[in-house]
Each structure stands twice: as C-alpha cells, then as structure tokens.
Design a protein around this motif. Structure first.
Motif, mmCIF file in Angstrom:
data_model
loop_
_atom_site.group_PDB
_atom_site.id
_atom_site.type_symbol
_atom_site.label_atom_id
_atom_site.label_comp_id
_atom_site.label_asym_id
_atom_site.label_seq_id
_atom_site.Cartn_x
_atom_site.Cartn_y
_atom_site.Cartn_z
ATOM 1 N N CYS A 149 0.790 -1.338 -0.044
ATOM 2 C CA CYS A 149 -0.096 -0.099 -0.158
ATOM 3 C C CYS A 149 0.980 1.224 0.017
ATOM 4 C CB CYS A 149 -0.962 0.168 1.190
ATOM 5 S SG CYS A 149 -1.905 -1.401 1.517
ATOM 6 N N PHE A 150 0.459 2.428 -0.508
ATOM 7 C CA PHE A 150 0.900 3.614 -0.592
ATOM 8 C C PHE A 150 -0.024 4.646 -0.367
ATOM 9 C CE2 PHE A 150 1.880 0.426 -4.052
ATOM 10 C CZ PHE A 150 3.223 0.301 -3.586
ATOM 11 N N SER A 151 0.657 5.807 0.423
ATOM 12 C CA SER A 151 -0.070 6.838 0.901
ATOM 13 C C SER A 151 0.571 8.086 0.430
ATOM 14 C CB SER A 151 -0.403 6.833 2.415
ATOM 15 O OG SER A 151 -0.666 8.010 2.857
ATOM 16 N N TRP A 152 0.054 9.251 0.200
ATOM 17 C CA TRP A 152 0.700 10.428 -0.088
ATOM 18 C C TRP A 152 -0.159 11.531 0.499
ATOM 19 C CZ3 TRP A 152 -0.230 6.731 -3.864
ATOM 20 C CH2 TRP A 152 0.771 6.240 -4.444
ATOM 21 N N GLY A 153 0.455 12.339 1.241
ATOM 22 C CA GLY A 153 -0.420 13.483 2.041
ATOM 23 C C GLY A 153 -0.568 13.231 3.351
ATOM 24 N N ASP A 154 -1.131 13.887 4.290
ATOM 25 C CA ASP A 154 -1.516 13.370 5.776
ATOM 26 C C ASP A 154 -2.657 14.170 6.185
ATOM 27 O OD1 ASP A 154 -0.491 15.945 6.147
ATOM 28 O OD2 ASP A 154 1.004 15.385 7.491
ATOM 29 N N ILE A 181 -4.477 7.285 -0.822
ATOM 30 C CA ILE A 181 -4.295 5.976 -0.415
ATOM 31 C C ILE A 181 -4.552 5.065 -1.582
ATOM 32 C CG2 ILE A 181 -4.635 4.118 1.189
ATOM 33 C CD1 ILE A 181 -5.889 6.388 3.127
ATOM 34 N N ALA A 182 -3.626 4.081 -2.002
ATOM 35 C CA ALA A 182 -3.693 3.324 -3.165
ATOM 36 C C ALA A 182 -3.194 1.974 -2.628
ATOM 37 C CB ALA A 182 -3.318 3.683 -4.577
ATOM 38 N N PHE A 183 -3.402 0.807 -3.494
ATOM 39 C CA PHE A 183 -2.572 -0.469 -3.075
ATOM 40 C C PHE A 183 -2.585 -1.160 -4.443
ATOM 41 C CE2 PHE A 183 -7.333 -0.642 -3.018
ATOM 42 C CZ PHE A 183 -7.533 -1.952 -3.575
ATOM 43 N N ASP A 184 -1.559 -2.363 -4.221
ATOM 44 C CA ASP A 184 -1.456 -3.316 -5.233
ATOM 45 C C ASP A 184 -2.064 -4.315 -4.791
ATOM 46 O OD1 ASP A 184 0.015 -1.508 -6.930
ATOM 47 O OD2 ASP A 184 2.135 -2.374 -6.365
ATOM 48 N N ALA A 185 -3.441 -4.740 -5.506
ATOM 49 C CA ALA A 185 -4.177 -5.915 -5.215
ATOM 50 C C ALA A 185 -3.249 -7.184 -5.449
ATOM 51 C CB ALA A 185 -5.198 -6.201 -5.950
ATOM 52 N N PRO A 186 -3.282 -8.396 -4.363
ATOM 53 C CA PRO A 186 -2.641 -9.552 -4.612
ATOM 54 C C PRO A 186 -2.375 -9.987 -6.058
ATOM 55 C CG PRO A 186 -3.946 -9.619 -2.604
ATOM 56 C CD PRO A 186 -4.446 -8.392 -3.395
ATOM 57 N N ALA A 216 -8.843 -6.412 -0.044
ATOM 58 C CA ALA A 216 -8.041 -5.432 0.067
ATOM 59 C C ALA A 216 -8.637 -3.903 0.541
ATOM 60 C CB ALA A 216 -7.186 -5.012 -1.118
ATOM 61 N N VAL A 217 -9.665 -3.795 -0.117
ATOM 62 C CA VAL A 217 -10.546 -2.473 0.392
ATOM 63 C C VAL A 217 -10.707 -2.480 1.874
ATOM 64 C CG1 VAL A 217 -12.396 -1.023 -0.070
ATOM 65 C CG2 VAL A 217 -11.054 -1.907 -1.899
ATOM 66 N N VAL A 249 -9.785 -0.081 5.180
ATOM 67 C CA VAL A 249 -10.666 0.517 6.179
ATOM 68 C C VAL A 249 -10.628 0.045 7.395
ATOM 69 C CG1 VAL A 249 -13.229 0.653 6.529
ATOM 70 C CG2 VAL A 249 -12.423 0.663 4.068
ATOM 71 N N SER A 250 -10.528 -1.431 7.688
ATOM 72 C CA SER A 250 -10.449 -1.788 8.887
ATOM 73 C C SER A 250 -8.912 -1.685 9.620
ATOM 74 C CB SER A 250 -10.582 -3.535 8.939
ATOM 75 O OG SER A 250 -11.719 -3.695 8.334
ATOM 76 N N ASN A 251 -7.820 -1.358 9.036
ATOM 77 C CA ASN A 251 -6.597 -1.380 9.447
ATOM 78 C C ASN A 251 -5.686 -0.164 9.332
ATOM 79 O OD1 ASN A 251 -6.338 -4.100 10.648
ATOM 80 N ND2 ASN A 251 -6.884 -4.663 8.459
ATOM 81 N N TYR A 252 -6.259 0.838 8.454
ATOM 82 C CA TYR A 252 -5.578 2.139 8.321
ATOM 83 C C TYR A 252 -6.651 3.360 8.186
ATOM 84 C CZ TYR A 252 -2.524 5.273 6.028
ATOM 85 O OH TYR A 252 -1.459 6.329 5.858
ATOM 86 N N ALA A 253 -7.369 3.605 7.457
ATOM 87 C CA ALA A 253 -8.151 4.531 7.550
ATOM 88 C C ALA A 253 -9.577 4.328 6.872
ATOM 89 C CB ALA A 253 -7.433 5.694 6.654
#
Length: 282
Positions: A67-72, A106-111, A129-130, A134-138
């Motif tokens: 997963c990747f995130s930009w900005g806070d 927030i973006a991610f590479d699916a398995p 993955a979504v 939601v459950s573990n990050y934001a």
C-alpha cells in the motif's frame, strides 16, 4: 505479460480441446507491467506500508498487499485499480488530487498485481484489500475505482455497510462472467468449452460467475455515485453499463468520448471533473 502470451498462444493452438488448468490460469493470471520512471519517483516519496488478506481460493494462506499513501490530510481518498493494473496507474489522478487541500491519497497493489505477490488473482482479493484498508488504516471519505476495481469497491463498501461522501467509478465493469467469456473467446475457446470452465468455477468458488453482476448486487440509493465512461469502451461495454444506469437513475454518469478503457485514467477532462467534485463536497 510474457507468461500471459504463452498461455494465450497455447490455448489458441489447442482451442478444439483446451486444457481446464490452462483456461483457469488464463483467467486468473494478472500480467504485471514494470513502473515507469515518473511512477517510480512518486512511489519514492510515498508512505509505504503492507496489509494482509486471506486467500481461501488458491493458496489457503495470507497474502501481503503493498500500500502507498501521499499527504497526511483529514480527507481520505482510496484508489482501487483495475485488472492487470497497479496503484501507480493512477499517477496523473494522484498528482491532481494532492492539489486539493488537506487530503491523504491511499492506493494499493491488489494481490497478484503490481508489486504485491501472488501467482493468481481474483475480484475478491480486490474487495478484501479495500476492507483491509478500512479496518486497519483509514476510513475513506472518497473511494475511486477503475474497471474491476469499481465492482470491488461496491462489494467491499456494501459488505462493510459503509457509504463514503462519494463513490467514483471510472469505466466500471458491470458483469464479470461476460468479461471472462470475452477473454476466452479472444483465444478461440468455443462456448461448449467455456461452459466447462464456468461449471468448474462454480465448483471452486462459493458462487457462480454470473453472481458478480452489479445490476443485481448494487443497493439502490446507497451511494452518492459518479460514473465516468466512454460508450465505445471495448472492455467495459456500454450495453451492460446502460442496463445498470437505467435501473439506478440516481447514479450521476458522464460520457467522455474517445478516451477508451485505459486512457480514460489519463484524461484531463475526467481528472478535472473528479477533482472538482471531490473539492466541492469534502
């Protein structure tokens, strides 16, 4: 991509009596394209983290999602890529979204896609993955999906009973079974052999492939939903999307002609409209 071409060529050569295992691999193998230089530069400045989803289908083990995130910022925007794609294929959209004040993208590479490891992939990996994010990050305020990612978003958000401020679907896939059939037809697999594939699918998975049809899965009036599409899209074909839009007239859909299925992600008009919509309601 080389492996997919090998499978496709083998199926074409044996189309009169295709191997079940090869048809299965052809459908569930997602080719991976390397990052371009500008995408590598954006990854380099991202906050990178990993989550896990469980794979009950192929390996019966946990799979890592990169997963990747930009900005806070306080406004959270989650991006879900399509099949044979990756987080950084949203590059142009990410750059423009970061111009909005007080956001985190927030973006991610699916398995099985991009940098996330798995030999095979499927729709539910995307949806899970979504859910993991939601459950573990934001908890997202806005959720954006392209193609298969749009279907995954709907499934995940409805399973979570979560309605973001806006759901945005770019060239959404409406019917999964018909997409599988289109792919098998492209390598010369006749209907009788496709029927065998779909019978095997129903044995391997808890539902038939026809279950994954947004016309039936979608809950009316659940989302503030914007759809961007090209009526000449040859991947997410318009007749299926029209059926969906006719059934759910509350969905706000806009036509973008001539952008196709993949280039729609780079369309200035599409990106500008998405940014304006998010900025206006955030």
């Amino acid at each position: 991509m080389k492996r997919l071409k090998q499978i496709a060529n083998s199926l074409k050569a044996t189309a009169e009596n295709p191997d079940d295992a090869q048809m299965r691999e052809f459908i569930f193998y997602s080719p991976k394209m390397p990052l371009r230089i500008h995408q590598e530069e954006l990854v380099a400045v991202a906050k990178s983290f990993s989550l896990e989803v469980y794979d009950p289908y192929f390996t019966q083990s946990n799979l890592q999602i990169n997963c990747f995130s930009w900005g806070d910022g306080k406004t959270k925007i989650v991006l879900t890529h399509g099949w044979a794609s990756k987080a950084l294929d949203f590059y142009e959209l990410i750059i423009e979204l970061l111009e909005i004040e007080d956001v985190e993208v927030i973006a991610f590479d699916a398995p099985g896609n991009g940098s996330s490891v798995s030999d095979l992939s499927n729709l539910m990996f995307y949806a899970d993955a979504v859910k993991a994010i939601v459950s573990n990050y934001a908890v997202p305020d806005f959720v954006i999906g392209h193609s298969l990612g749009s279907m995954a978003n709907v499934i995940a958000l409805q399973d979570l009973n979560l309605s973001p401020k806006m759901l945005i679907s770019i060239a959404p896939l409406i019917r999964l079974k018909e997409k599988f059939a289109q792919s098998l037809t492209s390598v010369g697999i006749a209907d009788v052999h496709q029927d065998r594939f779909f019978n095997n699918f129903a044995k391997e998975f808890p539902v038939q492939a026809s279950y994954f049809n947004l016309v039936n899965l979608y809950e009316s009036n659940y989302f503030n939903h914007f759809v961007a599409f090209d009526p000449e899209d040859d991947i997410s074909t318009f007749p299926f999307l029209k059926e969906f839009l006719d059934k759910f007239p509350e969905v706000n859909a806009t036509v973008y002609e001539g952008v196709g299925h993949y280039k729609i992600l780079k369309s200035n008009d599409v990106i500008n409209d998405i940014v304006v919509k998010i900025a206006s309601v955030k």
